[in-house]
Scaffold this active site. Sequence first.
Site, mmCIF file in Angstrom:
data_model
loop_
_atom_site.group_PDB
_atom_site.id
_atom_site.type_symbol
_atom_site.label_atom_id
_atom_site.label_comp_id
_atom_site.label_asym_id
_atom_site.label_seq_id
_atom_site.Cartn_x
_atom_site.Cartn_y
_atom_site.Cartn_z
ATOM 1 N N HIS A 299 0.825 -1.201 0.000
ATOM 2 C CA HIS A 299 0.000 0.000 0.000
ATOM 3 C C HIS A 299 0.868 1.263 0.000
ATOM 4 O O HIS A 299 0.686 2.165 -0.819
ATOM 5 C CB HIS A 299 -0.926 -0.007 1.220
ATOM 6 C CG HIS A 299 -1.864 1.164 1.278
ATOM 7 N ND1 HIS A 299 -3.180 1.075 0.921
ATOM 8 C CD2 HIS A 299 -1.661 2.447 1.642
ATOM 9 C CE1 HIS A 299 -3.758 2.260 1.042
ATOM 10 N NE2 HIS A 299 -2.849 3.119 1.495
ATOM 11 N N GLU A 303 1.249 3.891 -3.200
ATOM 12 C CA GLU A 303 0.788 5.278 -3.076
ATOM 13 C C GLU A 303 1.914 6.284 -3.335
ATOM 14 O O GLU A 303 1.718 7.270 -4.041
ATOM 15 C CB GLU A 303 0.180 5.516 -1.684
ATOM 16 C CG GLU A 303 -1.174 4.838 -1.459
ATOM 17 C CD GLU A 303 -2.255 5.294 -2.442
ATOM 18 O OE1 GLU A 303 -2.225 6.471 -2.861
ATOM 19 O OE2 GLU A 303 -3.116 4.467 -2.797
ATOM 20 N N LYS A 306 2.898 6.239 -7.085
ATOM 21 C CA LYS A 306 1.918 6.934 -7.932
ATOM 22 C C LYS A 306 2.123 8.449 -7.842
ATOM 23 O O LYS A 306 2.069 9.145 -8.853
ATOM 24 C CB LYS A 306 0.490 6.597 -7.477
ATOM 25 C CG LYS A 306 -0.059 5.300 -8.027
ATOM 26 C CD LYS A 306 -1.555 5.168 -7.718
ATOM 27 C CE LYS A 306 -1.879 5.477 -6.293
ATOM 28 N NZ LYS A 306 -3.267 5.370 -5.906
ATOM 29 N N ASN A 307 2.363 8.931 -6.640
ATOM 30 C CA ASN A 307 2.591 10.372 -6.470
ATOM 31 C C ASN A 307 3.791 10.829 -7.286
ATOM 32 O O ASN A 307 3.751 11.863 -7.958
ATOM 33 C CB ASN A 307 2.832 10.702 -4.997
ATOM 34 C CG ASN A 307 1.537 10.688 -4.195
ATOM 35 O OD1 ASN A 307 0.446 10.611 -4.747
ATOM 36 N ND2 ASN A 307 1.669 10.757 -2.878
HETATM 37 P P1 ADP Z 1 -3.489 12.524 -4.031
HETATM 38 O O1 ADP Z 1 -2.374 11.808 -4.702
HETATM 39 O O2 ADP Z 1 -4.785 11.804 -4.109
HETATM 40 O O3 ADP Z 1 -3.603 13.956 -4.462
HETATM 41 P P2 ADP Z 1 -1.755 12.303 -1.744
HETATM 42 O O4 ADP Z 1 -2.011 12.338 -0.286
HETATM 43 O O5 ADP Z 1 -1.119 11.093 -2.282
HETATM 44 O O6 ADP Z 1 -3.145 12.565 -2.463
HETATM 45 O O7 ADP Z 1 -0.893 13.566 -2.134
HETATM 46 C C1 ADP Z 1 -1.364 14.850 -1.809
HETATM 47 C C2 ADP Z 1 -0.742 15.902 -2.689
HETATM 48 O O8 ADP Z 1 0.639 16.030 -2.370
HETATM 49 C C3 ADP Z 1 -0.785 15.613 -4.177
HETATM 50 O O9 ADP Z 1 -2.011 16.015 -4.751
HETATM 51 C C4 ADP Z 1 0.386 16.407 -4.670
HETATM 52 O O10 ADP Z 1 0.018 17.764 -4.877
HETATM 53 C C5 ADP Z 1 1.363 16.393 -3.526
HETATM 54 N N1 ADP Z 1 2.442 15.399 -3.750
HETATM 55 C C6 ADP Z 1 2.521 14.177 -3.186
HETATM 56 N N2 ADP Z 1 3.627 13.527 -3.594
HETATM 57 C C7 ADP Z 1 4.262 14.354 -4.438
HETATM 58 C C8 ADP Z 1 5.491 14.280 -5.193
HETATM 59 N N3 ADP Z 1 6.263 13.194 -5.158
HETATM 60 N N4 ADP Z 1 5.830 15.365 -5.938
HETATM 61 C C9 ADP Z 1 5.057 16.465 -5.978
HETATM 62 N N5 ADP Z 1 3.906 16.590 -5.290
HETATM 63 C C10 ADP Z 1 3.500 15.560 -4.528
HETATM 64 MG MG MG Z 2 -1.481 10.109 -4.089
#
Ligand code: ADP
Ligand code: MG
Length: 431
Positions: A299, A303, A306-307
Amino acid sequence: MSWRLSDKLAEKINHYSSFPATAVSLRQMVQFGQHPSGGTLFRGAQFLSEELPIRLAHRVKELNNLPDGLSEMPSIQKVRNWYAQSFEELTELPRPKIPIELRELLINANRKKSNGERNGKVLLENTENPSLAGEDYRPITRKNHLNSRRYFVLLDDSLKWSPEIYEYNKKFTKCLSIIKRRHDPVVTTVAQGINEYKHSRQRMQIDSSIQSFLDRFYMSRIGIRMLIGQHIALNEEPSRGDYVGIICTKTNVRELAQEAIENARFICEDYYGLFDAPKVQLVCKPDLNFMYVPGHLSHMLFETLKNSLRAVVETHGSMAEEFPPVKLIVAEGKEDITIKISDEGGGIPRSAIPLVWTYMYTTVQSTPSLDPDFSKSDFKAPMAGFGYGLPLSRLYARYFGGDLKLISMEGYGTDVYLHLNRLSSTSEPLQ
Ligand code: ADP
Ligand code: MG
């Protein structure tokens, strides 16, 4: 199904919520479930039949007392009712009568003596409980082992043969499966409740008291599901290779990482219509393994990956000829296994860093609709857009004594550090 919280049940819940929850460590769970006999499973059921109602009661109470009218939101009430209903089912499940007698019998058998074996049954006499004297019990066939040192082994082995215990174990496991399924859509439904709240109060963000409620609530949910999942797995498949229930004593990090990379890249290609998602370089010793719950690790990896993939694609544009690769580096220390996920996805402005840990914070423009059915087993958003990826992953990391940290270089990229405690002796963080 119409179900309502009666005054009587509310009182009972109130009573249970006055007891503290008992935290368990990963190691304890493994030690307990290593070679489970019918008796072990029964003792597990006994523990859970006390522990789960306590944990559920705490949640009902908290769901009833949320700040700023959040408790009145229809979706929050729905979730509250699920918790109360599960509490009711667990506490109303009839306990088997036999074990207590059997236990007494065994204690007595330890002290006195049985008068031998007949037809594979032991006839007991001179027990301290006259009503049990002369009754025969098939379970106690190994009369030579009736000494106090073997007491527990004997008890566990014997219980296995008691039809009452067998039936009870089966019923209890069934009850847990129903509860687990009922609570599958909890994360999405609570999220819905927060949406209802935001609309009714015309708020954009949630305040810190709601944020800390959600942290507590979802952490508690991870713990409850861990205990339930573990018990069901032990009952359904007592032993399975390196697994003890849902815990893998040799969780191979490289294999899980590879799988998470494939899944995340696949979803990324699908979402952006790419022929080839950014590559992910994996640096990890092939034989690196440790005791963990593979589902939790998958998990977190999925996650965070994907980010990173999203950030890389959106920074460089989906039409880019080539993407800078994401790096996934795994380090093995004595205390921790640390996984670093580095991307060149432009980073996050410093002012937005606290926000990424808040639930429902996302930079995706249109949040996909919250369909409680889309994730059957757990909350797994598609590419992005729910803002649950990071905060939930951090809870998973912290649940077994690890942590998740994020460091961004705005204009360049982000490093996520996933620290996993390999000592496995830390207990669940329960407030
Ligand atoms: P989601 O992916 O559904 O938006 P997350 O909790 O995974 O929710 O991430 C929240 C926000 O944090 C993302 O929408 C993004 O703006 C920012 N973020 C997370 N990881 C990254 C990353 N590796 N690089 C840039 N921004 C990121
Ligand atoms: Mg995310």
